[in-house]
Design a protein around this motif. Sequence first.
Motif, PDB file in Angstrom:
ATOM      1  N   VAL A 154       0.805  -1.197  -0.040  1.00 24.60           N
ATOM      2  CA  VAL A 154       0.290   0.074   0.034  1.00 24.60           C
ATOM      3  C   VAL A 154       0.939   1.206  -0.125  1.00 24.60           C
ATOM      4  N   GLN A 155       2.353   1.165  -0.202  1.00 23.07           N
ATOM      5  CA  GLN A 155       3.050   2.488   0.076  1.00 23.07           C
ATOM      6  C   GLN A 155       2.706   3.468  -0.973  1.00 23.07           C
ATOM      7  N   GLU A 156       2.460   3.218  -2.063  1.00 28.10           N
ATOM      8  CA  GLU A 156       2.350   4.425  -3.162  1.00 28.10           C
ATOM      9  C   GLU A 156       1.027   4.805  -2.927  1.00 28.10           C
ATOM     10  N   MET A 157      -0.089   4.027  -2.819  1.00 24.56           N
ATOM     11  CA  MET A 157      -1.588   4.383  -2.609  1.00 24.56           C
ATOM     12  C   MET A 157      -1.709   5.079  -1.312  1.00 24.56           C
ATOM     13  N   ALA A 158      -1.042   4.846  -0.089  1.00 22.61           N
ATOM     14  CA  ALA A 158      -0.997   5.673   0.986  1.00 22.61           C
ATOM     15  C   ALA A 158      -0.465   6.960   0.953  1.00 22.61           C
ATOM     16  N   LYS A 159       0.537   7.128   0.088  1.00 23.37           N
ATOM     17  CA  LYS A 159       1.105   8.710  -0.309  1.00 23.37           C
ATOM     18  C   LYS A 159      -0.065   9.237  -1.047  1.00 23.37           C
ATOM     19  N   GLU A 160      -0.764   8.881  -1.997  1.00 24.25           N
ATOM     20  CA  GLU A 160      -1.534   9.566  -2.728  1.00 24.25           C
ATOM     21  C   GLU A 160      -2.882   9.823  -1.578  1.00 24.25           C
ATOM     22  N   SER A 161      -3.060   9.069  -0.890  1.00 28.09           N
ATOM     23  CA  SER A 161      -4.175   9.277   0.141  1.00 28.09           C
ATOM     24  C   SER A 161      -4.086  10.304   1.276  1.00 28.09           C
ATOM     25  N   CYS A 162      -2.659  10.301   1.617  1.00 24.97           N
ATOM     26  CA  CYS A 162      -2.184  11.495   2.485  1.00 24.97           C
ATOM     27  C   CYS A 162      -2.388  12.564   1.714  1.00 24.97           C
ATOM     28  N   LYS A 163      -1.946  12.826   0.218  1.00 24.24           N
ATOM     29  CA  LYS A 163      -1.931  14.026  -0.537  1.00 24.24           C
ATOM     30  C   LYS A 163      -3.389  14.615  -0.771  1.00 24.24           C
ATOM     31  N   ALA A 164      -4.294  13.674  -0.824  1.00 25.25           N
ATOM     32  CA  ALA A 164      -5.831  14.117  -0.997  1.00 25.25           C
ATOM     33  C   ALA A 164      -6.172  14.807   0.376  1.00 25.25           C
ATOM     34  N   VAL A 165      -5.817  14.236   1.542  1.00 24.06           N
ATOM     35  CA  VAL A 165      -6.434  14.891   2.789  1.00 24.06           C
ATOM     36  C   VAL A 165      -5.514  16.181   2.878  1.00 24.06           C
ATOM     37  N   ASP A 166      -4.195  16.067   2.440  1.00 24.73           N
ATOM     38  CA  ASP A 166      -3.176  17.506   2.797  1.00 24.73           C
ATOM     39  C   ASP A 166      -3.766  18.638   2.142  1.00 24.73           C
ATOM     40  N   GLU A 167      -4.540  18.371   0.692  1.00 24.26           N
ATOM     41  CA  GLU A 167      -4.991  19.440  -0.215  1.00 24.26           C
ATOM     42  C   GLU A 167      -6.456  19.399  -0.039  1.00 24.26           C
ATOM     43  N   ASP A 168      -6.927  19.169   1.036  1.00 23.61           N
ATOM     44  CA  ASP A 168      -8.497  19.142   1.249  1.00 23.61           C
ATOM     45  C   ASP A 168      -9.280  18.833   0.297  1.00 23.61           C
ATOM     46  N   ASN A 169      -8.746  17.801  -0.369  1.00 26.52           N
ATOM     47  CA  ASN A 169      -9.764  17.268  -1.226  1.00 26.52           C
ATOM     48  C   ASN A 169     -10.898  16.535  -0.566  1.00 26.52           C
ATOM     49  N   THR A 170     -10.651  15.977   0.502  1.00 26.66           N
ATOM     50  CA  THR A 170     -11.294  15.457   1.689  1.00 26.66           C
ATOM     51  C   THR A 170     -10.897  16.043   2.836  1.00 26.66           C
ATOM     52  N   VAL A 171     -11.962  16.461   3.805  1.00 27.40           N
ATOM     53  CA  VAL A 171     -11.562  16.995   4.969  1.00 27.40           C
ATOM     54  C   VAL A 171     -12.466  16.513   6.034  1.00 27.40           C
ATOM     55  N   PHE A 172     -11.562  16.250   7.125  1.00 29.62           N
ATOM     56  CA  PHE A 172     -12.269  15.671   8.388  1.00 29.62           C
ATOM     57  C   PHE A 172     -12.989  16.663   9.111  1.00 29.62           C
ATOM     58  N   TYR A 173     -13.869  16.326   9.726  1.00 33.68           N
ATOM     59  CA  TYR A 173     -14.586  17.150  10.832  1.00 33.68           C
ATOM     60  C   TYR A 173     -14.901  16.250  11.872  1.00 33.68           C
ATOM     61  N   PRO A 174     -14.387  16.620  13.158  1.00 30.85           N
ATOM     62  CA  PRO A 174     -13.341  17.798  13.535  1.00 30.85           C
ATOM     63  C   PRO A 174     -11.910  17.276  12.766  1.00 30.85           C
ATOM     64  N   ARG A 175     -11.360  18.502  12.560  1.00 31.95           N
ATOM     65  CA  ARG A 175     -10.148  18.533  11.887  1.00 31.95           C
ATOM     66  C   ARG A 175      -8.940  17.585  12.431  1.00 31.95           C
ATOM     67  N   GLN A 176      -9.232  17.593  13.744  1.00 33.27           N
ATOM     68  CA  GLN A 176      -8.052  16.929  14.578  1.00 33.27           C
ATOM     69  C   GLN A 176      -7.974  15.252  14.177  1.00 33.27           C
ATOM     70  N   TRP A 177      -8.874  15.010  13.494  1.00 35.75           N
ATOM     71  CA  TRP A 177      -8.888  13.270  13.285  1.00 35.75           C
ATOM     72  C   TRP A 177      -8.052  13.071  12.028  1.00 35.75           C
ATOM     73  N   GLU A 178      -7.654  14.198  11.255  1.00 39.10           N
ATOM     74  CA  GLU A 178      -6.730  13.810  10.269  1.00 39.10           C
ATOM     75  C   GLU A 178      -5.201  13.397  10.833  1.00 39.10           C
ATOM     76  N   ASN A 179      -5.076  13.698  11.972  1.00 35.83           N
ATOM     77  CA  ASN A 179      -3.757  13.349  12.742  1.00 35.83           C
ATOM     78  C   ASN A 179      -3.914  11.644  12.877  1.00 35.83           C
ATOM     79  N   THR A 180      -4.857  11.115  13.171  1.00 38.98           N
ATOM     80  CA  THR A 180      -5.197   9.713  13.442  1.00 38.98           C
ATOM     81  C   THR A 180      -4.836   8.998  12.077  1.00 38.98           C
ATOM     82  N   TYR A 181      -5.483   9.498  11.032  1.00 32.44           N
ATOM     83  CA  TYR A 181      -5.359   9.225   9.471  1.00 32.44           C
ATOM     84  C   TYR A 181      -3.859   9.193   9.263  1.00 32.44           C
TER      85      TYR A 181
END
Length: 888
Positions: free
Chosen positions: A368-395
């Motif tokens: 999952v190494q490359e897939m995980a990188k892409e998924s991090c990027k999507a949240v970093d760039e706010d394509n998907t947003v966590f509510y409340p925001r702090q849960w992105e840290n768990t992700y």
Amino acid sequence: MSSDNELEKTYSSKDVENKWYSIWEKGGYFKPRPGKTGEAFTIIMPPPNVTGRLHAGHALDVTTQDALIRFKRMKGYEALWLPGMDHAGIATQNVVERMVWEQEKKTRYDYGREEFISKIWKWKEEYGGIIATQQRSLGASPDWDYSIFTMDEGPHKAVNKVFVDLFNEGLIYQSDYIINWDPVLQSAISDAEVEHKEVNGNFYHLIYKVKDSNETLEIATTRPETLLGDTAVCVHPEDERFQHLIGKTAIVPLCNREVPIIADDYVDREKGTGCLKVTPGHDFNDFEIGKRHNLPIITIINKDGTLNDFGLEWKGQDCLKARKSFVTKLEEIGVLVSTKPHRHQVGHGDRSGAIIEPLVSKQWFLNVQEMAKESCKAVDEDNTVFYPRQWENTYFSWMREPKNWCISRQLWWGHQIPVFYCQDCSHQYASETESTACPKCHSNNIKQDPDVLDTWFSSALWPMSTLGWPDEKLMDERKFKTFFPTSVLVTGYDIIFFWVARMMMMSLKFMKEVPFDKIYIHAIVRDKMGRKMSKSLGNGIDPLEMVDLYGADAFRFTLAAGSGYNRGINLDPDRISGFRNFVNKIWNAFRFISPYLENANEELPDTSKLDPHEKWILGELNSVVKVMNDSMEEFRYDDSCSAIYSFVYDKFCSWFIELSKTTFNQGSEEEIQRRATVLKYTFRKVVALLHPITPYITEELWTHLKNKEEDLLIIQDYPEYSESLEFTKEQADMNRFVEVISTIRNLRASVNIKPKEEISAILKTDIQEAIDYFQKNEANFLKLARVNNLKIEKKDGITPKKCLIGATTHTEIFIPLEGVIDIEEQISRLEKDLKKTEKELDKYTKKLNNQKFLDKAPDEVKQEVQFNFDQLSEKVSSLKSNIEKFKG
């Protein structure tokens, strides 16, 4: 139920719930229909296990998602809430295996794979999916025609396509790796299925000799029997105590195996003895150390949890049972230095209850190494947003340094791994459809891999497979292009890694899009003392029982009122009962005003014709409309509930209806008609605002409020904020008045002044508008707070003596007590209560200051003690404050 034109005296939640759910479902009101926004809104329901029964966590899931879909439906979106069910590999196979054993004293092996799987399908058709029926009792409004099961043909096609594509890309591979092994289920299980429990154990301090020297190493372990699988002793490279031994050889006691002494940064120099026994075959951390240092792996435990040939005289014994005599043997040969009691976490299978054994075995993995990188990027760039925001840290905590995913399970129930082996030419290949001939040598001597995929594998494809992907015809039927990507995922924080992260990876890999725009992470439901609900504590709350006792609306409102950006909801049946009173209040309020509504016009009059009280209530309603629209968009259900609850109770019922009685009794015909119009307008908006959270009572009341041409409330427009209904001056004047009257009432009640007894009051404020308004309303002070002697002054910093004192942000309030109550008697009563409360508090203080209690007491007991301490501390503080007031 009474006829449509007649309102029952008492609200019957059961009758209303049975009536409306049937009407909604049969009438197709849960189906997505294009709305005024021209946009779609989709929520996929986290699929509950087919074996599941509704618990408090599910009820919260249903409430938050249903409130959101009803809100968006009313906002004019083509709203789809898509339901489904998970095949729950381990759980379902367990249930059926247990049933077959109880009924027939047979195991799955007595039937063989094919026949046993058909038994599971039969059980699923007869008993599975009860939870879907239970969800209906809470008012869940998904489009049930969209219902899908993770092992239906559509999802199965998706699973096979994804597996084969990833296999052919080289991302799925087979490898020996350490996994969680359940010796009862005899299968690998995921981290999510391991429950860590605190158990009483020991640290056993053992002596390992250093070869060709008189030196020894002291090593502490909680599992002494695993030394039979040791292949190294490890120290920290910078630990001066042991640096001279690095590269030398240690001798493992009992089996006398010679193993290297190695150095690794993993060892904590400050913890324990500074020396670590390394057992790569039976410890996750040791396995990683073993990989870094190319250590051999020795497996000493069989798949049923017993010791194998490496177990010496303990061969065939269960590890835990063997430990006692094993330790005795170590003591006999002088290896055991000491035994120290130690309470620690031990992993147990959440289904079987068995102690989980870390075990090295051949499994299928997904890189999952490359897939995980892409998924991090999507949240970093706010394509998907966590509510409340702090849960992105768990992700991010997992996705930044992901482990490759062990996707195979040694079960029969599930998606069988679509890998085939040719028995003649040894060719291994993956196929989306069942293979009958080897593509290389064309032999028919083919065998399919016996393992099934981790349940989370099919769940990871849920946003795509539920909408028909990859079957183009099915995608058109289920409107894939309309509803994908989905809008919001609502789920708990415990599966951010297991489910959320994996859906992100799969969707970005195969669709090149995120699967959802927003992720709302809701709280975990606990008991009223904040403890986890469990069978052992007997503190579970049955949602169906709560619905039966208090009604679905009251239960839903309680859950919503506790849902915002918090980690936990402490659920108390008394609180549910309190919100049932709120539901009844709405019913009774409508019963009271309904006779006057015949005089009401359809439209509000010009605002210039409204009196100050009418402007006030419409302005306050408008403010609530804004709060509720904004907070629902941000998943602040708690703020929405707080706003509407306060409005209905504190403003509409307690004040506006009360003030309207004078208008209806003494007003002119025009005033009566205008007041009736405002009341009806306000009540229509109130039921519309409340509908997403309390759908049943609001739909019932709507039948008495709607025009003949209007449809059901479920598809009416949600109220919108309007600048034309802002009445700043009237709202400020009346809100100050309401606050002061409420404070006077509360002060009266705090010293038991009789309701009819008249009192004096002094008000001090620096706001001239407030002084003017209070002076105009002296008659209302007498009528509403029994104040017959009112003084209104500017603030001067002087506090009158022997007074009850209250304050708002704008006004100081003083009620003289001389001649009103016996002050000495009040002080005496409060001091007695204080003495008794302090004595009770002392018990809990001593426990919390007792280190032995804190170390040994179970978590749930400590939580209960802390809860009682907090409650009593608050009471002591309140009593002291009241005594001070009286003495002052």
